[in-house]
Every structure is written in C-alpha cells, then in structure tokens.
Design a protein around this motif. Structure first.
Motif, PDB file in Angstrom:
ATOM      1  N   ASP A 170       0.856  -1.185   0.000  1.00 33.36           N
ATOM      2  CA  ASP A 170       0.000   0.000   0.000  1.00 33.36           C
ATOM      3  C   ASP A 170       0.892   1.235   0.000  1.00 33.36           C
ATOM      4  O   ASP A 170       1.456   1.607   1.039  1.00 33.36           O
ATOM      5  N   PRO A 171       1.069   1.890  -1.136  1.00 40.27           N
ATOM      6  CA  PRO A 171       1.985   3.036  -1.202  1.00 40.27           C
ATOM      7  C   PRO A 171       1.534   4.231  -0.364  1.00 40.27           C
ATOM      8  O   PRO A 171       2.321   5.135  -0.117  1.00 40.27           O
ATOM      9  N   ARG A 172       0.276   4.226   0.071  1.00 37.03           N
ATOM     10  CA  ARG A 172      -0.203   5.323   0.902  1.00 37.03           C
ATOM     11  C   ARG A 172      -0.235   4.943   2.384  1.00 37.03           C
ATOM     12  O   ARG A 172      -0.781   5.683   3.191  1.00 37.03           O
ATOM     13  N   GLY A 212       7.167  19.452   9.631  1.00 37.20           N
ATOM     14  CA  GLY A 212       6.915  19.115   8.235  1.00 37.20           C
ATOM     15  C   GLY A 212       6.803  17.618   8.017  1.00 37.20           C
ATOM     16  O   GLY A 212       5.948  17.143   7.262  1.00 37.20           O
ATOM     17  N   CYS A 213       7.655  16.847   8.672  1.00 34.79           N
ATOM     18  CA  CYS A 213       7.584  15.384   8.582  1.00 34.79           C
ATOM     19  C   CYS A 213       6.244  14.880   9.106  1.00 34.79           C
ATOM     20  O   CYS A 213       5.619  13.994   8.499  1.00 34.79           O
ATOM     21  N   ALA A 214       5.810  15.426  10.232  1.00 31.53           N
ATOM     22  CA  ALA A 214       4.528  15.022  10.803  1.00 31.53           C
ATOM     23  C   ALA A 214       3.383  15.333   9.846  1.00 31.53           C
ATOM     24  O   ALA A 214       2.451  14.536   9.677  1.00 31.53           O
ATOM     25  N   ASP A 215       3.460  16.482   9.185  1.00 33.26           N
ATOM     26  CA  ASP A 215       2.436  16.870   8.208  1.00 33.26           C
ATOM     27  C   ASP A 215       2.368  15.861   7.066  1.00 33.26           C
ATOM     28  O   ASP A 215       1.275  15.461   6.638  1.00 33.26           O
ATOM     29  N   ARG A 216       3.528  15.429   6.563  1.00 29.11           N
ATOM     30  CA  ARG A 216       3.537  14.468   5.450  1.00 29.11           C
ATOM     31  C   ARG A 216       2.976  13.116   5.881  1.00 29.11           C
ATOM     32  O   ARG A 216       2.241  12.476   5.119  1.00 29.11           O
ATOM     33  N   LEU A 217       3.301  12.684   7.084  1.00 29.03           N
ATOM     34  CA  LEU A 217       2.760  11.416   7.582  1.00 29.03           C
ATOM     35  C   LEU A 217       1.240  11.483   7.694  1.00 29.03           C
ATOM     36  O   LEU A 217       0.532  10.533   7.337  1.00 29.03           O
ATOM     37  N   GLN A 218       0.737  12.614   8.184  1.00 29.78           N
ATOM     38  CA  GLN A 218      -0.711  12.777   8.311  1.00 29.78           C
ATOM     39  C   GLN A 218      -1.402  12.797   6.953  1.00 29.78           C
ATOM     40  O   GLN A 218      -2.584  12.448   6.845  1.00 29.78           O
ATOM     41  N   LYS A 219      -0.660  13.168   5.910  1.00 30.10           N
ATOM     42  CA  LYS A 219      -1.206  13.163   4.552  1.00 30.10           C
ATOM     43  C   LYS A 219      -0.934  11.837   3.840  1.00 30.10           C
ATOM     44  O   LYS A 219      -1.025  11.752   2.623  1.00 30.10           O
ATOM     45  N   ARG A 220      -0.597  10.821   4.622  1.00 36.32           N
ATOM     46  CA  ARG A 220      -0.410   9.446   4.135  1.00 36.32           C
ATOM     47  C   ARG A 220       0.748   9.326   3.146  1.00 36.32           C
ATOM     48  O   ARG A 220       0.678   8.636   2.152  1.00 36.32           O
ATOM     49  N   CYS A 221       1.847  10.006   3.480  1.00 36.37           N
ATOM     50  CA  CYS A 221       3.073   9.888   2.689  1.00 36.37           C
ATOM     51  C   CYS A 221       4.210   9.409   3.596  1.00 36.37           C
ATOM     52  O   CYS A 221       4.342   9.878   4.736  1.00 36.37           O
ATOM     53  N   THR A 222       5.006   8.501   3.100  1.00 36.35           N
ATOM     54  CA  THR A 222       6.190   8.043   3.824  1.00 36.35           C
ATOM     55  C   THR A 222       7.239   9.146   3.842  1.00 36.35           C
ATOM     56  O   THR A 222       7.409   9.879   2.871  1.00 36.35           O
ATOM     57  N   VAL A 223       7.942   9.260   4.953  1.00 38.41           N
ATOM     58  CA  VAL A 223       9.029  10.226   5.103  1.00 38.41           C
ATOM     59  C   VAL A 223      10.355   9.468   5.064  1.00 38.41           C
ATOM     60  O   VAL A 223      10.497   8.426   5.705  1.00 38.41           O
ATOM     61  N   LEU A 249      19.383   6.050  -6.477  1.00 37.15           N
ATOM     62  CA  LEU A 249      19.060   4.640  -6.268  1.00 37.15           C
ATOM     63  C   LEU A 249      17.714   4.470  -5.566  1.00 37.15           C
ATOM     64  O   LEU A 249      16.863   3.687  -6.009  1.00 37.15           O
ATOM     65  N   LEU A 250      17.492   5.199  -4.489  1.00 42.10           N
ATOM     66  CA  LEU A 250      16.268   5.039  -3.715  1.00 42.10           C
ATOM     67  C   LEU A 250      15.042   5.543  -4.471  1.00 42.10           C
ATOM     68  O   LEU A 250      13.915   5.152  -4.154  1.00 42.10           O
ATOM     69  N   SER A 251      15.246   6.387  -5.478  1.00 40.88           N
ATOM     70  CA  SER A 251      14.124   6.827  -6.311  1.00 40.88           C
ATOM     71  C   SER A 251      13.530   5.673  -7.111  1.00 40.88           C
ATOM     72  O   SER A 251      12.388   5.752  -7.574  1.00 40.88           O
ATOM     73  N   HIS A 252      14.285   4.584  -7.268  1.00 38.62           N
ATOM     74  CA  HIS A 252      13.791   3.415  -7.998  1.00 38.62           C
ATOM     75  C   HIS A 252      12.742   2.631  -7.205  1.00 38.62           C
ATOM     76  O   HIS A 252      12.041   1.804  -7.784  1.00 38.62           O
ATOM     77  N   LEU A 253      12.665   2.851  -5.908  1.00 41.09           N
ATOM     78  CA  LEU A 253      11.640   2.153  -5.123  1.00 41.09           C
ATOM     79  C   LEU A 253      10.260   2.614  -5.600  1.00 41.09           C
ATOM     80  O   LEU A 253      10.035   3.817  -5.787  1.00 41.09           O
ATOM     81  N   PRO A 254       9.340   1.686  -5.798  1.00 42.12           N
ATOM     82  CA  PRO A 254       8.094   2.008  -6.517  1.00 42.12           C
ATOM     83  C   PRO A 254       7.000   2.649  -5.664  1.00 42.12           C
ATOM     84  O   PRO A 254       5.825   2.328  -5.816  1.00 42.12           O
ATOM     85  N   TRP A 255       7.370   3.520  -4.767  1.00 45.87           N
ATOM     86  CA  TRP A 255       6.370   4.305  -4.043  1.00 45.87           C
ATOM     87  C   TRP A 255       7.016   5.649  -3.686  1.00 45.87           C
ATOM     88  O   TRP A 255       8.235   5.789  -3.676  1.00 45.87           O
ATOM     89  N   GLU A 256       6.192   6.613  -3.396  1.00 43.15           N
ATOM     90  CA  GLU A 256       6.669   7.961  -3.131  1.00 43.15           C
ATOM     91  C   GLU A 256       7.077   8.124  -1.671  1.00 43.15           C
ATOM     92  O   GLU A 256       6.424   7.621  -0.753  1.00 43.15           O
ATOM     93  N   MET A 257       8.189   8.845  -1.463  1.00 41.39           N
ATOM     94  CA  MET A 257       8.644   9.202  -0.128  1.00 41.39           C
ATOM     95  C   MET A 257       9.019  10.677  -0.129  1.00 41.39           C
ATOM     96  O   MET A 257       9.576  11.174  -1.115  1.00 41.39           O
ATOM     97  N   LYS A 258       8.723  11.361   0.947  1.00 40.80           N
ATOM     98  CA  LYS A 258       9.116  12.757   1.100  1.00 40.80           C
ATOM     99  C   LYS A 258      10.446  12.806   1.850  1.00 40.80           C
ATOM    100  O   LYS A 258      10.570  12.265   2.945  1.00 40.80           O
ATOM    101  N   TRP A 259      11.415  13.457   1.257  1.00 41.16           N
ATOM    102  CA  TRP A 259      12.780  13.415   1.768  1.00 41.16           C
ATOM    103  C   TRP A 259      13.070  14.577   2.711  1.00 41.16           C
ATOM    104  O   TRP A 259      12.700  15.723   2.438  1.00 41.16           O
ATOM    105  N   LEU A 260      13.757  14.264   3.796  1.00 38.39           N
ATOM    106  CA  LEU A 260      14.320  15.286   4.664  1.00 38.39           C
ATOM    107  C   LEU A 260      15.711  15.597   4.120  1.00 38.39           C
ATOM    108  O   LEU A 260      16.576  14.718   4.087  1.00 38.39           O
ATOM    109  N   GLY A 261      15.920  16.840   3.640  1.00 39.11           N
ATOM    110  CA  GLY A 261      17.185  17.173   2.984  1.00 39.11           C
ATOM    111  C   GLY A 261      17.754  18.490   3.448  1.00 39.11           C
ATOM    112  O   GLY A 261      17.055  19.322   4.039  1.00 39.11           O
TER     113      GLY A 261
END
Length: 256
Positions: free
Chosen positions: A71-73, A138-149, A90-102
């Motif tokens: 479940d990508p969400r 910001g990380c908490a916001d992304r998690l609440q929007k059903r996105c992996t951090v 490399l990690l961009s090849h994983l088939p689901w979206e993640m929000k990066w801390l950069g």
C-alpha cells in the motif's frame, strides 16, 4: 580521457533532465494540487526525473529488492544508511513515493531545489534548533497526509564506508506518530559518487528494503532501543548486500 568525456556526458544529461524535468513536475503539481494535498503525484514525478537521468547517463546500474510495500499510501518513517549523493538516485527506484528530509541548501539550487519544493520534500538546516523543529513539524504533516518520510539517520554521508551512529530524530518521529520504521540498506553507491567528489564512476549498486519495525505501544522511553534495533538490522543487511555485490565491508571492490 574517455573517463573524463563520460563524466561530462553524465553531467550534461543530468543538468538537462533537471531543466526539462522541472517543467514536467510543475505541470503535474498544478494539475494535481487541488486534490492531492500530499503532493504524491508531483513527488513521484520528481523521482522519475532522477531515474531517467541515471538511466540515460549510463554509468550506474541500479536495482532494488526485499520487502514489498503493498500500500503506497501506508505511511512509514523510512531510514537508510547514506553512502553518497547517488543514494538519492538509487532510492528513487523504489516504486512508491517518499518525502525526503534534505539539507536546506539543496532547496536553494535553481530548478533542482524548486522541484524538491514542488514534490513536498522537507528542508533542514543542521545545527539550527528552529529549523529542526520546523522540519519535524513538516515530517509530521507528510505522515498525516499518508506519505512516507525518508530520513538518513546518520545525518551525513559516511566518509569511509563504515556505518555512523544514528541520531534519534527519525525514531522519535515514528514513535510519536505510531507509524512503523522501514529500514532500507544501500550498497555500492559509495563508489558511484564518493564524498568530496563529483565524478560519476561506473557502479553496480542495490537497495534492499527490510521488514518494517512496528512502533505500536512504544513510548519515547523506547527511542534508543528502536534506534539500535534498526541500526543493527541495517548493519547486518549491509554486510550481506556488500558480499553479494563483491564488495568489502566498507563498500570497496574485493581484490581477487
């Protein structure tokens, strides 16, 4: 001479992909932002730009395996060891979206940083308490929007291939929001673009997704235990993955 020409080729391709990719990501963002609060589509498009650049460059051969995220969400706090700038490709090849801390400095790079903002990635200025607090919010916001951090808990790239100590932030975040930690190990990328160099070297590298570590019922008193459990899992998997790729424990090719 051939190596220098190949390196310039990859840089040219990468810059062109960033310049063209920005407009593609912007278009996706404008079309989807009214109903995609987590910027999932824009973020996934940004990762595809990285994949295209890496593929056309032709110097790196990347693959992924391991645990399948069905479940990508389903949000996770993903953590990975950090060997070089090539890890992001490399990690961009994983088939689901993640929000990066950069690093916040990356967000100031024209076109690239603009794409990071459009994708919903999260800036952090290391050593600045206010920035750290904002980043965790910001990380908490992304998690609440059903996105992996996605967080590199070492905080920086390894200078010698050895796994650095993990910082608490990712594990505190996972416990506070009761989401699983998703450990990921990368191997081979240290040679692709070593620290303090911007040369693209021919490399075979792989990312392996490990089974999630649940945080149900854990409290902040368990941060250190969760941190070390995750680090041990990544360290053990890193040794095995390096061996599979014909590398020594620090990521250098084994001498036959």
């Amino acid at each position: 001479m051939l190596d220098r020409v190949a390196n310039w080729w990859v840089w040219t391709i990468t810059v062109l992909c960033v310049l063209v990719g920005f407009w593609v990501v912007l278009a996706v963002f404008l079309v989807t932002v009214p109903f995609d609060r987590g910027r999932y589509a824009a973020g996934r498009t940004f990762r595809l730009v990285a994949i295209v650049a890496q593929t056309l460059g032709g110097r790196w051969r990347f693959s992924t395996d391991g645990h399948v995220v069905r479940d990508p969400r389903r949000p996770y706090v993903a953590v990975s060891n950090h060997e070089s700038y090539a890890d992001t490709f490399l990690l961009s090849h994983l088939p689901w979206e993640m929000k990066w801390l950069g690093k916040s400095s990356l967000f100031r790079i024209p076109f690239l940083g603009w794409m990071m903002w459009l994708a919903g990635d999260i800036p952090l200025r290391r050593g600045n308490r206010e920035s750290i607090v904002d980043a965790m919010r910001g990380c908490a916001d992304r998690l609440q929007k059903r996105c992996t951090v996605m967080i590199f808990p070492e905080g920086t790239r390894t200078p010698d291939g050895q796994l650095l100590p993990f910082k608490d932030g990712a594990f505190r975040l996972a416990i506070e929001h009761q989401v699983p930690v998703l450990p990921i190990v990368v191997a081979g990328t240290r040679r692709a673009m070593a620290k303090h160099t911007f040369r693209f070297l021919p490399t075979v590298a792989k990312a392996r997704v490990l089974p999630p570590i649940p945080t149900d019922g854990l409290t902040l008193a368990d941060v250190a235990t969760l941190r070390e459990r995750t680090r041990t899992a990544i360290a053990d998997a890193k040794v095995a993955l390096n061996r599979e790729l014909g590398l020594d424990p620090t990521g250098n090719p084994l001498v036959a």
